[in-house]
Design a protein around this motif. Structure first.
Motif, mmCIF file in Angstrom:
data_model
loop_
_atom_site.group_PDB
_atom_site.id
_atom_site.type_symbol
_atom_site.label_atom_id
_atom_site.label_comp_id
_atom_site.label_asym_id
_atom_site.label_seq_id
_atom_site.Cartn_x
_atom_site.Cartn_y
_atom_site.Cartn_z
ATOM 1 N N TYR A 245 -57.661 -80.191 12.102
ATOM 2 C CA TYR A 245 -57.090 -80.925 13.231
ATOM 3 C C TYR A 245 -57.328 -82.417 13.048
ATOM 4 O O TYR A 245 -58.466 -82.870 12.931
ATOM 5 C CB TYR A 245 -57.718 -80.427 14.537
ATOM 6 N N THR A 259 -61.402 -84.103 23.990
ATOM 7 C CA THR A 259 -61.323 -82.650 24.097
ATOM 8 C C THR A 259 -60.668 -82.116 22.836
ATOM 9 O O THR A 259 -60.172 -82.874 22.012
ATOM 10 C CB THR A 259 -60.499 -82.211 25.324
ATOM 11 N N GLY A 260 -60.657 -80.809 22.696
ATOM 12 C CA GLY A 260 -60.007 -80.208 21.543
ATOM 13 C C GLY A 260 -60.995 -79.608 20.573
ATOM 14 O O GLY A 260 -62.201 -79.590 20.808
ATOM 15 N N GLY A 314 -65.604 -76.415 20.324
ATOM 16 C CA GLY A 314 -64.897 -77.629 20.683
ATOM 17 C C GLY A 314 -65.816 -78.834 20.634
ATOM 18 O O GLY A 314 -66.991 -78.748 20.290
ATOM 19 N N PHE A 436 -53.875 -81.343 23.649
ATOM 20 C CA PHE A 436 -55.333 -81.394 23.769
ATOM 21 C C PHE A 436 -55.795 -82.574 24.620
ATOM 22 O O PHE A 436 -56.779 -82.483 25.340
ATOM 23 C CB PHE A 436 -55.980 -81.466 22.388
ATOM 24 N N ASN A 778 -58.918 -74.479 24.152
ATOM 25 C CA ASN A 778 -58.447 -74.711 22.788
ATOM 26 C C ASN A 778 -57.601 -73.543 22.292
ATOM 27 O O ASN A 778 -56.579 -73.744 21.625
ATOM 28 C CB ASN A 778 -59.639 -74.927 21.857
#
Length: 911
Positions: A245, A259-260, A314, A436, A778
């Motif tokens: 990512y 976040t994510g 996360g 996200f 997620n």
């Protein structure tokens, strides 16, 4: 005793260890009341097998554990039948017999792959007794020992008329080698298993397994036999296109908590178990060169998205993980931040603030360090320009931030260097990043609960978010967090010297905020006090030659106030005359402000007050009143005590009767004694009560000397609050149930208590909750993106939004069950038909249409169930159902047999 006395021994019985075991096992059977027929279970009710009782029985030095496994309805409203059906009046003993439950269970074609319990899938039975070693030191190491134990058990079962099947593990349970037996006195079933580690090709297809099943029953292929009923399930695990990512950094994303996923996307494989329900022999063919089992034409699919727990982690685990004691730290956090940076930080020796005071001109008064510094600050490991522009954003998030935007573009480009990404990968990454980093435009500034932390839109709040994000955005550089703190302190010092705003303050210190936020508010009030003092000093210096810089004013003073020469600290006329001299007007004096106090200062002051005697305590509490009395006397030389009360405490003076209140007339009270002792000293000549310079320098000294652990502890309440509030915000992107909203409010109240009481256990509870909720978020976001991409590539009709949401919810429930839920609960399932729109979308997502015939033949896991009604051991025997379950995996093949026999010899050996 007589010499010819004879002792007669009548009992020569010797109880062997096996007989002792048999007696103990018989006692267990009688305790369970298993004599006679067992009830048949309804097929329309779902059960799960659970261990309802456990006993430990010894055979010599070895101990065996005997577990009773029984079915329990999944629906609490359903009950388990306790006895076999009774014979009705129309049925005689000769014409009707209750069926042998084990035979009925084995013949039941509904016990297919819908059942997830181990023994139901392997042998087709839903009630049994399991004998296994009680500890690793006790093992039935070979078949001879098992045969001896099972022979004894068989004798007990016949004597007690127990029809519940008994299974015994050979060696270790993990080897899954099992022997078992069940009988109703007329017919019997022998259960066995074969586990093959050295795989033979003749065991890999349905055709070969069918021949093996028939050979095991001791028969040859004949047209006169009943056809075999079969069911198969092929599990295919296909990889999903998986990239790391890439977090796209923007000015907006730097302003909210990250976040994510921590590193990679949550899911990396799609697991599809395609099931073909019971079909007749020769209906479908599978051999080493051909397979009719096309996954797209199965009866149904059971779909899962596979991942490891580490890939589901996360960024909240990185943000909140530093507060866990068992967290492995990349750098030493018990050191001063400057020491952590080491060679990356250049610091000048700053002279004491009081040494830099100049009073040749009031406008030239300098406190601290004013010159522009080019050679101090940090020079790595992160770009100083990025850090300083980030700090400027922390102090003021409004307006244009071109430098920060430019530095973020460079950071994004650096994160992609050295990797080759296709245009599709980049487009997907942008879509994911948008999902996200969702920002709710309706998000309010209030909290879910009254946390004791910094308020939103304050510098303290933005700093805590920035320091948390530094652990995520720049995780490859663990020193980025202390570097950002150092840059913040340098900018804070410069803003203090220039008397610029550093924090929002409304009506004094807000004691509902955390300790760090209160210190920042105190620093801002020091700046405000310093600004007022300088304005007054400039105005006073133009009228007189006084050089005392310690000149304070209350909030009513402003730059437009005109001070006449020798006015002795007069602010303005009071609008009345003195009582003692009616010809003289009364002036309102310029007075000092009281010293604002943080929670820590209040505690320290209270502790000091309690250490004083009563007189000293009263004098300390009257400090501000005494200062006001001195200022009033200086501004009004002919004033008396009554004049001071008229201005300072009007309720203690009655204008109608020109009299003082009774409490002020008490002889020798502290007010009268203080008035009499007070000298006419204008505020410019008094010692400061609110010594803003001293307090500010103490705050800077505290900040500069703080370790990284201390900084993180200061930010802890705000970071946890930001995390919980961010969770609530991102959940609104796909909707939150009312139950989930109530859960969020409940955990918010726990956080409010934790911030007030500094409870470590409550903080740990919140960290676990946030980690789990973010994992779920997620997973949902990744699945939304995967399904959207699949819909773009498939032909109509497309699945409806409700179908997509239902599928995503169920897939997430499956993943959550495997991660956190109790194993006793039934695992959720997502059952879809391959030709339905949602099934075609999942096939497109996993590219299942591209599987070759050899991939279909091999598979990741293949399972077969064979049920055959066959006369055994002779053609004159009654037909009985026999069963074989085959579990073919890449590392082992397991075969489980349930073979019936209508000849039963109760005194025979097990084999």
């Amino acid at each position: 005793m007589e010499e010819n006395t004879v002792f007669e021994i009548n009992d020569f019985t010797i109880v062997t260890e096996m007989e002792h075991f048999g007696a103990a096992f018989e006692g267990i059977i009688q305790k369970y009341e298993f004599a006679g027929r067992r009830p048949c279970l309804a097929d329309d009710i779902k059960y799960r097998m659970v261990v309802t009782d456990t006993n430990v029985v010894s055979i010599g030095e070895n101990k065996l554990r005997i577990d009773l496994m029984q079915p329990v309805p999944l629906n609490p409203e359903h009950t388990l039948p306790q006895t076999a059906p009774e014979v009705t009046e129309d049925e005689t003993e000769d014409s009707y017999f209750a069926p042998f439950t084990v035979a009925e269970e084995i013949a039941n074609t509904k016990h297919g792959f819908e059942c997830t319990d181990s023994f139901v899938l392997k042998f087709g039975i839903r009630e049994c007794i399991i004998v296994s070693p009680n500890d690793p030191t006790c093992r039935l190491t070979d078949e001879n020992q098992v045969n001896t134990v099972m022979g004894n058990i068989r004798t007990v079962m016949h004597s007690c008329r127990c029809e519940v099947p008994v299974f015994c593990y050979i060696k270790d349970e993990t080897l899954d080698m099992i022997a078992g037996y069940a009988s109703d006195g007329n017919s019997s079933y022998k259960f066995s298993s074969v586990v093959l580690r050295n795989i033979n090709n003749r065991h890999c297809t349905m055709h070969d397994l069918l021949n093996m099943f028939k050979e095991n029953l001791g028969t040859t292929i004949s047209a006169f036999h009943e056809e075999v009923r079969m069911s198969s399930r092929f599990t295919h695990v296909v990889p999903l296109k998986q990239n790391d990512y890439l977090r796209n950094h923007t000015v907006d994303s730097f302003g909210v908590l990250a976040t994510g996923p921590s590193a990679s996307l949550p899911f990396d494989t799609l697991e599809v178990a395609a099931t073909w329900r019971f079909f007749r022999e020769n209906s479908l063919t599978e051999n080493r060169g051909h397979s009719d089992f096309d996954i797209n034409y199965a009866n149904h699919w059971s779909v899962k998205i596979k991942s490891t727990k580490s890939s589901l982690l996360g960024v909240f685990d990185e943000i909140l993980g530093v507060y866990k004691e068992d967290t492995r730290k990349a750098i030493r956090s018990d050191l001063n931040c400057a020491a952590i940076l080491g060679k990356h930080f250049t610091q000048k020796d700053l002279p004491n603030a009081f040494q830099k005071l100049t009073v040749n001109s009031a406008s030239e008064v300098k406190i601290g360090k004013h010159g522009e510094i080019d050679d101090d600050g940090t020079n790595g490991p992160m770009s100083p320009a990025l850090m300083r522009s980030w700090v400027e954003y922390i102090f003021n998030n409004q307006g244009e931030h071109e430098v920060l935007s430019h530095e973020l573009n460079l950071l994004n480009a650096a994160s992609m260097s050295g990797e080759q990404y296709s245009e599709e990968d980049l487009v997907n990454n942008v879509k994911l990043d948008t999902l996200f980093n969702y920002k709710d435009p309706k998000m309010v500034n209030s909290f879910l609960a009254p946390y004791k932390c910094a308020k939103k839109r304050t510098t303290s709040w933005r700093l805590s978010v920035a320091l948390a994000n530094a652990r995520v955005f720049l995780k490859d550089q663990p020193r980025a967090e202390p570097q950002l703190w150092i840059e913040f302190l340098l900018a804070l010092r410069k803003k203090y010297e220039k008397m610029e705003t550093v924090e929002y303050v409304n009506n004094g210190i807000d004691h509902l905020q955390c300790a760090f936020s209160q210190k920042m508010q105190m620093l801002q009030m020091c700046i405000d006090a310093r600004q007022k003092r300088h304005k007054m000093f400039d105005s006073a210096h133009s009228a007189s030659n006084t050089s005392d810089e310690f000149f304070d004013a209350n909030d009513s003073f402003n730059a437009d106030t005109t001070l006449e020469p020798n006015n002795e600290g007069r602010l303005k006329l009071a609008g009345m005359n003195l009582v003692g001299n009616s010809s003289q007007p009364m002036y309102i004096p310029i007075t000092q402000d009281s010293c604002p106090l943080t929670d820590e200062m209040i505690d320290a002051r209270n502790e000091h007050l309690f250490s004083l005697d009563e007189e000293e305590r009263v004098n300390l509490q009257m400090e501000l009143v005494k200062s006001d009395m001195q200022s009033f006397k200086a501004a009004n030389p002919d004033s008396v005590f009554a004049d001071f009360l008229r201005w300072h405490s009007p309720k203690d003076y009655d204008e109608a009767t020109d009299s003082i209140s009774e409490r002020m007339l008490i002889p020798n009270n502290v007010w009268i004694r203080s008035w009499e002792a007070a000298q006419p000293i204008p505020v410019a000549s008094q010692a400061r009560i609110f010594n803003d310079t001293k307090i500010a320098e103490e705050i800077f000294e505290l900040f500069n000397a703080a370790t990284l652990d201390q900084v993180r502890e200061w930010m802890k309440p705000s970071i946890f609050a930001a995390t919980l509030e961010r969770l609530t915000e991102i959940q609104s992107s796909y909707g939150v149930s009312e139950e989930k909203q109530k859960q969020n409010v409940k955990i918010a109240k726990v956080l409010a208590s934790a911030t007030m009481n500094k409870s470590a256990s409550e903080y740990d509870e919140i960290a676990r909750y946030c980690s789990q909720v973010e994992m779920i978020h997620n997973m949902k976001v990744h699945l939304i993106q995967l399904v959207q991409n699949a819909k773009e590539k498939m032909h109509p009709p497309h699945p409806s939004e409700s179908e997509v949401q239902a599928a995503i919810k169920q897939l997430v429930n499956i993943a959550v069950h495997n991660l956190w839920e109790d194993s006793e609960k039934e695992e959720p399932e997502l059952i879809v038909k391959p030709q339905d729109p949602i099934g075609r979308a999942l096939a497109s997502m996993g590219k299942l249409n591209e599987l070759t015939e050899q991939q279909l033949i091999k598979g990741h896991r293949k399972e077969y169930i064979f049920i055959w009604d066959f006369k055994r051991p002779s053609t004159t025997s009654l037909p009985m159902s026999h069963r074989m379950y085959a579990d073919l995996r890449q590392d082992k093949h397991s075969l489980y047999f349930a073979v019936g026999n209508d000849c039963n010899f109760s005194n025979a050996s097990f084999l």
